[in-house]
Scaffold this active site. Structure first.
Site, PDB file in Angstrom:
ATOM      1  N   LYS A 181      38.822  30.923  52.774  1.00  0.00           N
ATOM      2  CA  LYS A 181      38.695  32.075  53.500  1.00  0.00           C
ATOM      3  C   LYS A 181      37.300  32.382  54.312  1.00  0.00           C
ATOM      4  O   LYS A 181      36.184  31.745  53.971  1.00  0.00           O
ATOM      5  CB  LYS A 181      38.860  33.316  52.616  1.00  0.00           C
ATOM      6  CG  LYS A 181      40.116  33.082  51.858  1.00  0.00           C
ATOM      7  CD  LYS A 181      41.424  32.619  52.730  1.00  0.00           C
ATOM      8  CE  LYS A 181      42.895  32.574  51.761  1.00  0.00           C
ATOM      9  NZ  LYS A 181      42.838  31.550  50.823  1.00  0.00           N
TER      10      LYS A 181
HETATM   11  C1  LIG Z   1      48.539  34.556  52.046  1.00  0.00           C
HETATM   12  C2  LIG Z   1      47.953  34.240  50.676  1.00  0.00           C
HETATM   13  N1  LIG Z   1      48.152  35.087  49.636  1.00  0.00           N
HETATM   14  C3  LIG Z   1      47.526  34.880  48.366  1.00  0.00           C
HETATM   15  C4  LIG Z   1      46.745  33.585  48.327  1.00  0.00           C
HETATM   16  C5  LIG Z   1      45.977  33.615  47.010  1.00  0.00           C
HETATM   17  O1  LIG Z   1      44.469  33.796  47.014  1.00  0.00           O
HETATM   18  P1  LIG Z   1      43.666  33.476  46.174  1.00  0.00           P
HETATM   19  O2  LIG Z   1      43.297  31.896  45.935  1.00  0.00           O
HETATM   20  O3  LIG Z   1      42.333  34.214  46.048  1.00  0.00           O
HETATM   21  O4  LIG Z   1      44.188  33.885  44.542  1.00  0.00           O
HETATM   22  C6  LIG Z   1      46.420  32.875  49.355  1.00  0.00           C
HETATM   23  C7  LIG Z   1      45.532  31.740  49.310  1.00  0.00           C
HETATM   24  O5  LIG Z   1      45.325  31.036  49.922  1.00  0.00           O
HETATM   25  C8  LIG Z   1      47.157  33.113  50.423  1.00  0.00           C
HETATM   26  O6  LIG Z   1      46.895  32.373  51.653  1.00  0.00           O
END
Ligand SMILES: Cc1ncc(COP(=O)(O)O)c(C=O)c1O
Length: 379
Positions: A181
Site C-alpha cells: 500500500k
Molecule cells: C481489498 C483488501 N482488503 C483487505 C486486505 C488485507 O490487508 P492486510 O494485509 O493489511 O490484512 C487487502 C490486502 O491486500 C486488500 O487488498
C-alpha cells in the site's frame, strides 16, 4: 528482478522514528499509537480511528462493530483480496459474492441488490486497487433496509470520493498499511468509525476485551491500583508503537506519494497508447473520485495476441516483476462453488488483467523499460 512491482517509500525519517520508539522503552501499543490514530482521524475528517495489526483485523472488528454475527449474510465482491471474504467468515457470517462494474472493479447497486435477503446484515464495499467505490449509491440501497455498508479501504489511503478522503462517509472503514500500500507501517491497519460507543468497544476488543488498556493503566496516577475487567471475549489485534512511529512519518508523506503515483500512471497511459489503441485498458479515475493508483492494472481485450501468462513470463524474462490482476475469492478452494449468481465480469477481470510496477522511486527510464517490454511482448 531489476524492477519489482512495488517498493515502499521509506527513509531515514522512518528509521529515526522507529529508533526513537525503541529508545523510549515503550514499544507495544502506547502514546505513538494514540498519536497516529489522532493524525489519521484528522487526515480523513472522521471522529474516531482505532489502530490495529492489519486491515484483515480491522475488517474483523468493523464487522463486529456493525453487529454482524453467525447466520448473517454479508454481500462482498469476489473481486478482492481474499481477506475481504475471510473477515466475514471469522464472525460466523456468510460472504455472498456480487459481481463488479467492468470499468473500475467495484460493487454497484445493480450487482448488489439481487443478492439482498432478509439475512443481509452488511455490505463490504471495496475501493479496489485504490479506485473509490460509489459509496453514496450503495448507501442509498442499503440504509433504508437497515444494512450497514462497511468500506474496505485497504488500498485507498490517499484516494478521494466526491472531494473528500475515501472512507470518510462510511459508518465503518478499514485501511491497510501493508508494504504493497502507499502508506506502510510494515504490517498494520486502522478502523475508522462515526460512533463513539462503537469506537470504545473496538478499542477494548483489539486488546483482549480489557476495560482499561495497558497503556492507560501504566500512565494512571493510581498505577497498580487500577484494575481492569474483561467483559467480553476480545482479541490481540494491537499495533505496536514502533509501527505507529513509522506511520506518523508516512502519513505526512502521503500527499507526495499520491502525486508521484498519479503522475507515473499518467505517463504509463501515454507510453502504452499503442496497447490501448488495440483495446487494452488502464484503470482510471471513476466519475465520482480519484484513485491513489495503489494498483495500476491493465486489462487485456478478448482476442489479444498474447495471453496474460505469456506476457507476465516475457516481462519476468526482461527483469520486470508485474503481477496477475486482482484475485477472485470464489475461484479459490475455501469459497469454490459458493457463488449464488454467475460472476462474469469478475472472472473476466481477474483472468485478463495484470498489475504494472509502480512505486515512488520508479524512474522514468525504468518506466520506459517496462513499457518497451510490454509493447515488445505484445508484438
Ligand atoms: C481489498 C483488501 N482488503 C483487505 C486486505 C488485507 O490487508 P492486510 O494485509 O493489511 O490484512 C487487502 C490486502 O491486500 C486488500 O487488498
Amino acid at each position: 528482478m531489476t524492477i519489482p512491482v512495488m517498493i515502499p517509500w521509506l527513509g531515514e525519517e522512518e528509521a529515526e522514528a522507529a529508533a526513537e520508539a525503541v529508545r523510549s522503552g515503550w514499544i507495544a501499543q502506547g502514546p505513538r499509537v494514540a498519536a497516529f490514530e489522532q493524525a489519521f482521524a484528522e487526515h480523513l475528517g472522521v471522529p474516531h480511528a482505532v489502530a490495529v495489526s492489519s486491515c484483515t483485523t480491522a475488517l474483523h472488528l468493523a464487522l463486529i462493530g456493525a453487529g454482524v454475527g453467525p447466520g448473517d449474510e454479508v454481500v462482498v465482491p469476489s473481486f478482492s483480496f481474499i481477506a475481504t471474504a475471510n473477515a466475514v467468515t471469522y464472525v460466523g457470517a456468510v460472504p455472498v459474492f456480487a459481481d463488479v462494474d467492468p470499468a473500475d472493479g467495484n460493487l454497484t447497486p445493480a450487482t448488489v441488490e439481487p443478492l439482498l435477503t432478509d439475512r443481509t446484515r452488511a455490505v463490504i464495499a471495496v475501493d479496489q486497487g485504490g479506485v473509490p467505490v460509489d459509496l453514496a449509491a450503495l448507501r442509498a440501497l442499503a440504509d433504508p433496509r437497515g444494512i450497514t455498508v462497511v468500506e474496505d479501504a485497504a488500498c485507498a489511503a490517499g484516494s478521494t470520493y466526491r472531494g473528500a478522503p475515501a472512507g470518510r462517509g462510511a459508518a465503518l472503514a478499514a485501511y491497510s498499511f501493508h508494504p504493497r500500500k502507499l502508506l506502510t507501517t510494515g504490517e498494520g491497519g486502522m478502523v475508522t468509525c462515526q460512533d463513539a460507543a462503537v469506537a470504545a468497544r473496538l478499542r477494548r476488543l483489539r486488546e483482549h476485551g480489557m476495560s482499561v488498556s495497558a497503556a492507560e493503566r501504566h500512565a494512571s496516577a493510581g498505577g497498580a491500583a487500577v484494575l481492569e475487567t474483561y467483559d467480553e471475549i476480545g482479541f490481540n489485534h494491537r499495533m505496536t508503537d514502533i509501527q505507529a512511529a513509522i506511520g506518523l512519518v508516512q502519513l505526512r508523506k502521503l500527499p507526495a506519494l499520491v502525486e508521484r503515483r498519479r503522475a507515473l500512471a499518467e505517463r504509463y497511459r501515454a507510453l502504452l497508447a499503442p496497447l490501448t489503441a488495440a483495446g487494452a485498458r488502464l484503470v482510471a479515475d471513476p466519475p465520482h473520485g480519484t484513485t491513489n493508483q495503489q494498483s495500476c492494472w491493465l486489462l487485456l481485450p478478448d482476442g489479444f495476441p498474447v495471453s496474460r501468462g505469456d506476457l507476465l513470463g516475457k516481462l519476468a524474462a526482461a527483469g520486470i516483476s508485474a503481477r496477475r490482476g486482482i484475485m477472485a475469492a470464489h475461484l479459490e478452494a475455501p469459497y469454490a462453488g459458493s457463488a449464488r449468481v454467475p460472476l462474469p465480469v469478475t472472472e473476466h477481470l481477474t483472468r485478463n488483467s495484470l498489475i504494472l510496477p509502480l512505486y515512488h522511486s520508479l524512474t522514468e527510464q525504468q518506466q520506459d523499460q517496462v513499457a518497451a517490454a510490454l509493447l515488445g511482448a505484445a508484438g
